[in-house]
Structure formats: structure tokens, C-alpha cells
Design a protein around this motif. Structure first.
Motif, PDB file in Angstrom:
ATOM      1  N   LEU A  64       0.819  -1.204   0.000  1.00  0.00           N
ATOM      2  CA  LEU A  64       0.000   0.000   0.000  1.00  0.00           C
ATOM      3  C   LEU A  64       0.853   1.255   0.000  1.00  0.00           C
ATOM      4  O   LEU A  64       0.513   2.247  -0.634  1.00  0.00           O
ATOM      5  CB  LEU A  64      -0.936   0.004   1.210  1.00  0.00           C
ATOM      6  CG  LEU A  64      -1.983  -1.110   1.212  1.00  0.00           C
ATOM      7  CD1 LEU A  64      -2.765  -1.085   2.505  1.00  0.00           C
ATOM      8  CD2 LEU A  64      -2.899  -0.997   0.013  1.00  0.00           C
ATOM      9  N   SER A  65       1.991   1.211   0.679  1.00  0.00           N
ATOM     10  CA  SER A  65       2.871   2.379   0.729  1.00  0.00           C
ATOM     11  C   SER A  65       3.484   2.690  -0.636  1.00  0.00           C
ATOM     12  O   SER A  65       3.953   3.793  -0.871  1.00  0.00           O
ATOM     13  CB  SER A  65       3.970   2.167   1.771  1.00  0.00           C
ATOM     14  OG  SER A  65       4.711   0.991   1.476  1.00  0.00           O
ATOM     15  N   GLU A  66       3.464   1.731  -1.556  1.00  0.00           N
ATOM     16  CA  GLU A  66       4.032   1.915  -2.891  1.00  0.00           C
ATOM     17  C   GLU A  66       3.009   2.368  -3.926  1.00  0.00           C
ATOM     18  O   GLU A  66       3.371   2.707  -5.043  1.00  0.00           O
ATOM     19  CB  GLU A  66       4.645   0.596  -3.388  1.00  0.00           C
ATOM     20  CG  GLU A  66       5.758   0.072  -2.533  1.00  0.00           C
ATOM     21  CD  GLU A  66       6.199  -1.330  -2.929  1.00  0.00           C
ATOM     22  OE1 GLU A  66       7.399  -1.589  -2.821  1.00  0.00           O
ATOM     23  OE2 GLU A  66       5.358  -2.150  -3.337  1.00  0.00           O
ATOM     24  N   LEU A  67       1.730   2.371  -3.572  1.00  0.00           N
ATOM     25  CA  LEU A  67       0.678   2.635  -4.558  1.00  0.00           C
ATOM     26  C   LEU A  67       0.413   4.101  -4.832  1.00  0.00           C
ATOM     27  O   LEU A  67      -0.145   4.445  -5.858  1.00  0.00           O
ATOM     28  CB  LEU A  67      -0.629   1.976  -4.123  1.00  0.00           C
ATOM     29  CG  LEU A  67      -0.658   0.468  -4.234  1.00  0.00           C
ATOM     30  CD1 LEU A  67      -1.948  -0.071  -3.650  1.00  0.00           C
ATOM     31  CD2 LEU A  67      -0.492   0.015  -5.665  1.00  0.00           C
ATOM     32  N   GLY A  68       0.759   4.976  -3.923  1.00  0.00           N
ATOM     33  CA  GLY A  68       0.489   6.389  -4.126  1.00  0.00           C
ATOM     34  C   GLY A  68      -0.983   6.740  -4.017  1.00  0.00           C
ATOM     35  O   GLY A  68      -1.474   7.602  -4.729  1.00  0.00           O
ATOM     36  N   LEU A  69      -1.694   6.042  -3.119  1.00  0.00           N
ATOM     37  CA  LEU A  69      -3.108   6.352  -2.908  1.00  0.00           C
ATOM     38  C   LEU A  69      -3.227   7.711  -2.231  1.00  0.00           C
ATOM     39  O   LEU A  69      -2.339   8.125  -1.493  1.00  0.00           O
ATOM     40  CB  LEU A  69      -3.762   5.281  -2.034  1.00  0.00           C
ATOM     41  CG  LEU A  69      -3.864   3.899  -2.666  1.00  0.00           C
ATOM     42  CD1 LEU A  69      -4.275   2.879  -1.626  1.00  0.00           C
ATOM     43  CD2 LEU A  69      -4.829   3.901  -3.822  1.00  0.00           C
ATOM     44  N   PRO A  70      -4.326   8.405  -2.454  1.00  0.00           N
ATOM     45  CA  PRO A  70      -4.499   9.713  -1.802  1.00  0.00           C
ATOM     46  C   PRO A  70      -4.507   9.575  -0.285  1.00  0.00           C
ATOM     47  O   PRO A  70      -4.999   8.598   0.250  1.00  0.00           O
ATOM     48  CB  PRO A  70      -5.867  10.191  -2.299  1.00  0.00           C
ATOM     49  CG  PRO A  70      -6.381   9.167  -3.212  1.00  0.00           C
ATOM     50  CD  PRO A  70      -5.444   8.019  -3.274  1.00  0.00           C
ATOM     51  N   ILE A  71      -3.945  10.557   0.372  1.00  0.00           N
ATOM     52  CA  ILE A  71      -3.863  10.559   1.835  1.00  0.00           C
ATOM     53  C   ILE A  71      -5.075  11.305   2.401  1.00  0.00           C
ATOM     54  O   ILE A  71      -5.407  12.394   1.963  1.00  0.00           O
ATOM     55  CB  ILE A  71      -2.575  11.267   2.318  1.00  0.00           C
ATOM     56  CG1 ILE A  71      -1.341  10.591   1.721  1.00  0.00           C
ATOM     57  CG2 ILE A  71      -2.509  11.335   3.826  1.00  0.00           C
ATOM     58  CD1 ILE A  71      -0.966   9.271   2.311  1.00  0.00           C
TER      59      ILE A  71
END
Length: 87
Positions: A64-71
Motif C-alpha cells: 500500500l505504501s508503494e501505490l500512491g493512494l491519496p492521503i
């Protein structure tokens, strides 16, 4: 139930599906604060945008830390004490 930033995208999808959850908090291993909240709708939006792209097939094994999902900013979270919840 929470995800850790080291969990994979596939793990996230399985948890959302198995437990029929609309969102999942993301925490660091051993941490006590929520780093992010992943919603079912944000995942669906991202998946819809990725259809047909060559790199899309590798998403299931990414952390998940590699996906670049919105924070999700902590100021946008609504917090309720457990004793105030109505079921």
C-alpha cells in the motif's frame, strides 16, 4: 480491523470484499495512529482508470505504501467514542 502500510493491494481488496467494508484504516506496524483511510469508492475509481494499462497486472502484489493512494488528512476524519455508537 485495519491494514498496515506493508500490506498488499490484493490484501486490501480481499478485506474490503470479505468483510463488506466501505473503508479501511491504514496504520504503520506497531503504530497507534491512522496513516490513511482507503475507501471502496477510491479503489473502484483507481481500478477504472487503470484498465488496459500494461503495468496494471502487477498492482496486486504492491504494498500500500508503494501505490500512491491519496492521503486522508486527520482533520477530515470524524471520530466517535465507542460508547456513543448506535447499532
Amino acid at each position: 480491523l485495519a491494514l498496515q502500510t506493508s500490506d498488499t493491494f490484493l490484501t486490501m481488496l480481499l478485506l474490503l470484499s470479505k468483510y463488506r467494508m466501505k473503508s479501511l484504516p491504514v496504520v504503520e506496524v506497531g503504530g497507534d495512529k491512522i496513516e490513511n483511510i482507503i475507501t471502496q469508492s477510491s479503489v473502484m475509481h483507481m481500478l477504472a482508470e487503470c484498465v488496459g494499462l500494461p503495468w496494471f497486472e502487477s498492482r496486486g502484489t504492491k504494498k500500500l505504501s508503494e501505490l500512491g493512494l491519496p492521503i486522508m488528512k486527520p482533520s477530515k476524519l470524524v471520530k466517535l467514542p465507542l460508547n456513543k455508537l448506535c447499532f
